[in-house]
Design an enzyme around this catalytic site. Sequence first.
Site, PDB file in Angstrom:
ATOM      1  N   GLY A  52      -1.984   4.935  -6.533  1.00 24.52           N
ATOM      2  CA  GLY A  52      -3.301   5.445  -6.147  1.00 24.52           C
ATOM      3  C   GLY A  52      -3.385   6.919  -6.476  1.00 24.52           C
ATOM      4  O   GLY A  52      -2.358   7.612  -6.513  1.00 24.52           O
ATOM      5  N   GLN A  57      -6.630  15.243  -6.084  1.00 17.46           N
ATOM      6  CA  GLN A  57      -5.251  15.408  -6.567  1.00 17.46           C
ATOM      7  C   GLN A  57      -5.192  15.836  -8.031  1.00 17.46           C
ATOM      8  O   GLN A  57      -4.125  16.187  -8.537  1.00 17.46           O
ATOM      9  CB  GLN A  57      -4.462  14.102  -6.404  1.00 17.46           C
ATOM     10  N   CYS A  99       3.693  10.275  -2.326  1.00 14.23           N
ATOM     11  CA  CYS A  99       2.441  10.865  -2.798  1.00 14.23           C
ATOM     12  C   CYS A  99       2.714  11.624  -4.086  1.00 14.23           C
ATOM     13  O   CYS A  99       3.693  12.361  -4.175  1.00 14.23           O
ATOM     14  CB  CYS A  99       1.907  11.813  -1.726  1.00 14.23           C
ATOM     15  N   LEU A 100       1.835  11.442  -5.092  1.00 13.47           N
ATOM     16  CA  LEU A 100       2.039  12.135  -6.369  1.00 13.47           C
ATOM     17  C   LEU A 100       1.882  13.648  -6.223  1.00 13.47           C
ATOM     18  O   LEU A 100       2.327  14.395  -7.090  1.00 13.47           O
ATOM     19  CB  LEU A 100       1.075  11.593  -7.427  1.00 13.47           C
ATOM     20  N   HIS A 141      -4.607   5.961   2.608  1.00 19.11           N
ATOM     21  CA  HIS A 141      -3.929   7.176   2.152  1.00 19.11           C
ATOM     22  C   HIS A 141      -4.856   7.998   1.236  1.00 19.11           C
ATOM     23  O   HIS A 141      -4.966   9.228   1.386  1.00 19.11           O
ATOM     24  CB  HIS A 141      -2.643   6.752   1.417  1.00 19.11           C
ATOM     25  N   GLU A 142      -5.535   7.316   0.309  1.00 20.78           N
ATOM     26  CA  GLU A 142      -6.391   8.022  -0.654  1.00 20.78           C
ATOM     27  C   GLU A 142      -7.668   8.544   0.002  1.00 20.78           C
ATOM     28  O   GLU A 142      -8.139   9.632  -0.338  1.00 20.78           O
ATOM     29  CB  GLU A 142      -6.738   7.121  -1.840  1.00 20.78           C
ATOM     30  N   HIS A 145      -6.920  11.732   1.565  1.00 22.47           N
ATOM     31  CA  HIS A 145      -6.917  12.844   0.602  1.00 22.47           C
ATOM     32  C   HIS A 145      -8.316  13.448   0.478  1.00 22.47           C
ATOM     33  O   HIS A 145      -8.476  14.676   0.451  1.00 22.47           O
ATOM     34  CB  HIS A 145      -6.495  12.363  -0.788  1.00 22.47           C
TER      35      HIS A 145
HETATM   36 ZN    ZN Z   1      -1.181  10.987  -1.915  1.00 24.60          ZN
END
Ligand code: ZN
Length: 201
Positions: A52, A57, A99-100, A141-142, A145
């Site tokens: 995701g 991000q 997480c990226l 999670h997204e 963000h």
């Molecule tokens: Zn993340």
Amino acid sequence: MSTLCDPATLQIITHPHPTLRRISKPVRRVDALLRDTIRRMFELMYESRGVGLAANQVDLPLRFFIANTKADPAEAEELVFINPVLSRPKGLEEAEEGCLSLPELYGHVTRPKRIRVNAYNLNGQEINMELDGLLARIVQHETDHLDGIMYTDRMTTTGRLSVAEALDDFETDFASRRQLGEIPNDADIETRLIAWERRYC
Ligand code: ZN
């Protein structure tokens, strides 16, 4: 449009980049540039084997995220959630998340096990899904963000203690990359974000 809105320049930003703490604004229109932007985001997500990726991000102020539960363009479905709204949380489940924007860090987070998401896809069609399992977790999670929330914010006090040193390291690294000019200052970041907001919000 100026080079401020060029999908080719997008990169994944890491903690503590200020855009990760920004509240994303709803998207009012979809055009060819936004489609190119989303294509570029899928490329970046697959390069990092992510499942995701939220728009902020990649340093965009817009309220959407992408997902693919298999982290692979050949498998599963490429999903785009524009202006997502979550409702009807049911149950609770603890699982490990990464997480990226916090590469190679993992931590346990408790979240609702099932959730409903309403959103729009790239074709302007309404999405209305009842989710559980991995996709329910990704969507929560997204969406966090987009509200400026990192998964580490949702860890228990002891959990946060276990990642505190790693977060400090990310912060030290970010500060030195900024000194080297690899990361723009806050004013330049804001100028770019406002250009994207003017186009889509
Ligand atoms: Zn993340």
